[in-house]
Design an enzyme around this catalytic site. Structure first.
Site, PDB file in Angstrom:
ATOM      1  N   SER A 175      44.158  42.293  33.488  1.00  0.00           N
ATOM      2  CA  SER A 175      43.896  42.248  34.926  1.00  0.00           C
ATOM      3  C   SER A 175      43.516  40.820  35.304  1.00  0.00           C
ATOM      4  CB  SER A 175      42.768  43.218  35.305  1.00  0.00           C
ATOM      5  OG  SER A 175      41.577  42.878  34.621  1.00  0.00           O
ATOM      6  N   CYS A 176      43.456  40.571  36.600  1.00  0.00           N
ATOM      7  CA  CYS A 176      43.187  39.216  37.071  1.00  0.00           C
ATOM      8  C   CYS A 176      42.566  39.293  38.457  1.00  0.00           C
ATOM      9  CB  CYS A 176      44.493  38.409  37.113  1.00  0.00           C
ATOM     10  SG  CYS A 176      44.292  36.677  37.572  1.00  0.00           S
ATOM     11  N   SER A 177      41.835  38.271  38.811  1.00  0.00           N
ATOM     12  CA  SER A 177      41.254  38.196  40.149  1.00  0.00           C
ATOM     13  C   SER A 177      42.303  38.472  41.219  1.00  0.00           C
ATOM     14  CB  SER A 177      40.649  36.810  40.372  1.00  0.00           C
ATOM     15  OG  SER A 177      40.383  36.606  41.740  1.00  0.00           O
ATOM     16  N   VAL A 178      41.925  39.267  42.211  1.00  0.00           N
ATOM     17  CA  VAL A 178      42.862  39.612  43.282  1.00  0.00           C
ATOM     18  C   VAL A 178      43.277  38.385  44.088  1.00  0.00           C
ATOM     19  CG1 VAL A 178      41.161  40.111  45.083  1.00  0.00           C
ATOM     20  CG2 VAL A 178      43.310  41.391  45.034  1.00  0.00           C
ATOM     21  N   ARG A 181      46.895  37.084  44.144  1.00  0.00           N
ATOM     22  CA  ARG A 181      47.967  37.713  44.929  1.00  0.00           C
ATOM     23  C   ARG A 181      48.272  36.936  46.206  1.00  0.00           C
ATOM     24  NH1 ARG A 181      45.638  40.005  40.648  1.00  0.00           N
ATOM     25  NH2 ARG A 181      45.817  42.261  40.528  1.00  0.00           N
TER      26      ARG A 181
END
Length: 277
Positions: A175-178, A181
């Site tokens: 996962s990764c920081s939003v 996006r």
């Protein structure tokens, strides 16, 4: 002894230098391997897992990380980070990655002093040296230690070791920081962040476990692995309507498929070099 076993020994040797440690714990497989190793070498009373919650990660990921750390037997400390109070992060500049890590490591160092621990450990691996990772500079400035890098361990080896130990998340999707996006130099708002989080949660519920909803104004560009694109398009009417209900005006599919770090493609090599230090 094979090479992988030698690397595990190296991790244990590094850990044995310390008495009390803090582990920056995200619930991902890299930090899980660090935490599990620390617990095995130092014992449960010598290890504290620190789990951060913020606007840029989902509450579900936070709750799962806390539960996993407790299930492993670690003492757990939780912290709340208000990343959007920082202008670089709020406006999603290329330097925001540095500042997110800087803020996190600084909070960890405060806890380190409070708990009289020796060191802050993180889950950086060798693969991170081959990507755009301004957070490595923040790590070095705040003197956190990446024990998996010290043992020359790569992601595929992390998964092998984790699987052999029976760690439940050995094949967890990263996962990764939003913030990843959104295009650089876009102001991040809680409303826009929620729109993306809700959209991705919905798509994961349909079975697209590796998914990104990239944003350009009110256009959603969905990325899934190429082999899942047909399945995505087969459900286009339902997906289109649901994402519009979340607040997007247009919904598109990226025909190149999922690619980690896609937003960094707009940065030149010189810009990247300047940011990683």
């Amino acid at each position: 002894m094979n090479e992988l076993a030698k690397k595990e020994v190296k991790v244990n040797e590094v850990l044995s230098q310390y008495d009390q440690v803090l582990v920056a714990f995200s619930g991902g497989i890299d930090s899980t391997l660090v935490l599990d190793s620390a617990l095995k070498v130092l014992g449960h009373n010598k290890v504290t897992a620190v789990v951060a919650n913020s606007e840029l990660f989902t509450n579900k990921e936070f709750d799962k990380a806390v539960k996993l750390a407790k299930d492993l037997g670690a003492n757990v400390k939780t912290v709340e980070l208000n990343y959007l109070a920082n202008d670089e992060i709020k406006h999603n500049t290329p330097a925001s990655w540095y500042w997110m890590k800087k803020i996190f490591y600084q909070k960890l160092n405060e806890l380190k002093a409070e708990l009289n621990a020796d060191v802050v450990l993180d889950g950086m691996i060798m693969d991170d040296n081959n990507d755009f990772r301004p957070g490595l500079r923040a790590r070095d400035e705040e003197k956190a230690v990446s024990i998996l890098q010290q043992a020359d361990i790569y992601k595929k080896e992390v998964r092998k070791i984790a699987a052999s130990r029976g760690l439940v998340n050995w094949n967890k999707v990263a996962s990764c920081s939003v913030s990843s996006r959104f295009p650089y130099n876009t102001e991040l708002t809680l409303k826009a962040i929620k729109r993306v989080m809700d959209s991705e949660a919905y798509l994961r519920g349909l079975g697209f476990l590796t998914v990104r909803v990239r944003v350009q104004d009110l256009v959603a560009r969905i990325e899934v692995p190429v082999e899942q694109t047909v399945n995505l398009i087969n459900q286009m009417q339902e997906i289109n309507q649901r994402l519009k209900n979340f607040g997007f005006e247009y919904v598109t599919v990226d025909l190149q498929g999922f690619k980690s770090g896609r937003m960094n493609e707009v940065l030149s090599d010189n810009q990247k070099a300047a940011l990683v230090g």
